[in-house]
Write an enzyme that holds these catalytic residues in place. Structure first.
Site, PDB file in Angstrom:
ATOM      1  N   ASP A  45       0.863  -1.172   0.000  1.00 42.12           N
ATOM      2  CA  ASP A  45       0.000   0.000   0.000  1.00 42.12           C
ATOM      3  C   ASP A  45       0.905   1.229   0.000  1.00 42.12           C
ATOM      4  O   ASP A  45       1.468   1.610   1.024  1.00 42.12           O
ATOM      5  CB  ASP A  45      -0.890  -0.021   1.250  1.00 42.12           C
ATOM      6  CG  ASP A  45      -1.855   1.159   1.313  1.00 42.12           C
ATOM      7  OD1 ASP A  45      -1.837   1.987   0.381  1.00 42.12           O
ATOM      8  OD2 ASP A  45      -2.615   1.235   2.289  1.00 42.12           O
ATOM      9  N   ALA A  46       1.057   1.832  -1.150  1.00 40.31           N
ATOM     10  CA  ALA A  46       1.941   2.985  -1.304  1.00 40.31           C
ATOM     11  C   ALA A  46       1.107   4.259  -1.208  1.00 40.31           C
ATOM     12  O   ALA A  46       0.508   4.702  -2.185  1.00 40.31           O
ATOM     13  CB  ALA A  46       2.670   2.923  -2.640  1.00 40.31           C
ATOM     14  N   GLY A  47       1.052   4.819  -0.003  1.00 40.27           N
ATOM     15  CA  GLY A  47       0.214   5.987   0.236  1.00 40.27           C
ATOM     16  C   GLY A  47       0.984   7.283   0.158  1.00 40.27           C
ATOM     17  O   GLY A  47       2.144   7.331  -0.257  1.00 40.27           O
ATOM     18  N   LYS A  57       3.134   0.636   3.295  1.00 43.66           N
ATOM     19  CA  LYS A  57       2.762  -0.471   4.178  1.00 43.66           C
ATOM     20  C   LYS A  57       2.787  -1.772   3.380  1.00 43.66           C
ATOM     21  O   LYS A  57       2.292  -1.818   2.257  1.00 43.66           O
ATOM     22  CB  LYS A  57       1.388  -0.214   4.790  1.00 43.66           C
ATOM     23  CG  LYS A  57       1.421   0.864   5.870  1.00 43.66           C
ATOM     24  CD  LYS A  57       0.094   1.552   6.071  1.00 43.66           C
ATOM     25  CE  LYS A  57      -0.172   2.536   4.972  1.00 43.66           C
ATOM     26  NZ  LYS A  57      -1.395   3.334   5.197  1.00 43.66           N
ATOM     27  N   GLU A  59      -7.551   1.206  -4.400  1.00 43.11           N
ATOM     28  CA  GLU A  59      -7.248   1.342  -2.972  1.00 43.11           C
ATOM     29  C   GLU A  59      -8.484   1.217  -2.086  1.00 43.11           C
ATOM     30  O   GLU A  59      -8.391   0.728  -0.948  1.00 43.11           O
ATOM     31  CB  GLU A  59      -6.547   2.663  -2.684  1.00 43.11           C
ATOM     32  CG  GLU A  59      -7.348   3.904  -2.953  1.00 43.11           C
ATOM     33  CD  GLU A  59      -6.582   5.165  -2.567  1.00 43.11           C
ATOM     34  OE1 GLU A  59      -6.132   5.249  -1.406  1.00 43.11           O
ATOM     35  OE2 GLU A  59      -6.420   6.045  -3.432  1.00 43.11           O
ATOM     36  N   THR A 100      -4.140   9.874   5.678  1.00 37.32           N
ATOM     37  CA  THR A 100      -3.796  11.281   5.514  1.00 37.32           C
ATOM     38  C   THR A 100      -5.070  12.120   5.537  1.00 37.32           C
ATOM     39  O   THR A 100      -5.144  13.174   6.165  1.00 37.32           O
ATOM     40  CB  THR A 100      -3.032  11.494   4.200  1.00 37.32           C
ATOM     41  OG1 THR A 100      -1.883  10.644   4.189  1.00 37.32           O
ATOM     42  CG2 THR A 100      -2.576  12.936   4.055  1.00 37.32           C
ATOM     43  N   GLY A 130      -5.000  12.352   9.344  1.00 36.11           N
ATOM     44  CA  GLY A 130      -3.637  12.369   9.865  1.00 36.11           C
ATOM     45  C   GLY A 130      -2.792  13.493   9.298  1.00 36.11           C
ATOM     46  O   GLY A 130      -1.926  14.040   9.991  1.00 36.11           O
TER      47      GLY A 130
END
Length: 268
Positions: A8-10, A15, A73, A103, A125
């Site tokens: 999971d490339a945020g 992650k 996602e 985020t 966040g």
């Protein structure tokens, strides 16, 4: 054993979820540590399928993993959360809300295997980190959380009891009448007080949107996931308090921040 690695490339974090010896494993890196994360991934990804999700999935595919699959996602987060609920023995038979606080924040309705994203907010966040940098001059997440635990938001927020003093208020006196309002008339707050106020404002905003969304869809239970909740007891406590006051049952999943990576990994 699942022979896939989910990434999971945020916007802020990378992650990773993978299985080894029939156990699920997780890793997390700051987006600024991408090179170290990619180096490690290349070492363990031989004979494994890489599946990507998140806002930077396309960039990661183009730059590092051209053979990788990409999973939406929102779908990945919902599937991963459902998997974690199963692992924790949490069965919800009726429709419920899934709230992903990263985020920003996203709301989903889930009923059986049907998922719908119904709401999104820029409060999350990223808000906490951005205001923390302005008020406390720090971009260390753990430090900002610890500061908020030590602070007293009543030195910053105008509370209901402040307005009604010396009379007894008709609603709980510790509820917020106006966020940050005391800062306009007196300077008695510390950075810790201010961060306590920020946490509370985020929790109130998310709860308000949750209550409205739950009422619209006739929902009584909500499941919270997302990296902003990890190690953030003040935010979790405030969300629990406000949700229960509003007649909504809140559930927090262990390892919920890895829902997207798990959903990507198990999507193959």
């Amino acid at each position: 054993m699942n022979n896939s690695i989910g990434i999971d490339a945020g916007g802020s974090l990378i992650k990773i979820a993978y299985e080894e010896k029939n156990r699920m494993h997780f890793r997390k890196h700051s987006i600024h540590e991408a090179n170290a994360a990619i180096g490690w991934l290349r070492m363990i990804s031989l004979n494994k399928t890489i599946t990507l999700t998140g806002g930077r999935a396309g960039r990661f595919k183009a730059e590092y993993f051209p053979e990788a699959k990409i999973v939406d996602e929102f779908t990945a987060a919902c599937k991963g959360a459902k998997y974690l609920m199963m692992e924790e023995g949490r069965t919800i038979h009726e429709k419920f809300l899934l709230i992903n606080i990263g985020t920003g924040t996203s709301w989903f309705t889930i009923e059986d295997e049907h998922y719908d994203r119904v709401l999104g907010s820029g409060v999350g966040g990223g808000t906490f980190m951005g205001i923390g940098k302005i008020l406390a001059e720090s971009n260390d997440f753990s430090k900002l959380v610890n500061m908020s635990q030590k602070g007293k938001r009543g030195n910053v927020d105008l509370l209901v009891k402040d307005i009604y003093d010396p009379e007894e208020p008709p609603i709980p006196g510790n509820l917020t009448a106006s966020n940050f309002a005391k800062s306009a008339v007196k300077d008695i707050s510390s950075p810790s007080d201010q961060m306590a106020s920020v946490i509370n404002m985020i929790a109130e905003t998310i709860t308000l949107l949750t209550v409205q969304t739950a009422a619209l869809h006739d929902i009584k239970k909500t499941v919270f996931i997302g990296s902003t909740l990890t190690g953030n007891e003040p935010l979790q406590s405030s969300l629990k308090l406000y949700c229960k006051m509003s007649g909504i049952e809140p559930i927090f999943l262990r390892n919920g921040e890895f829902s997207g990576a798990i959903g990507a990994m198990r999507g193959n």
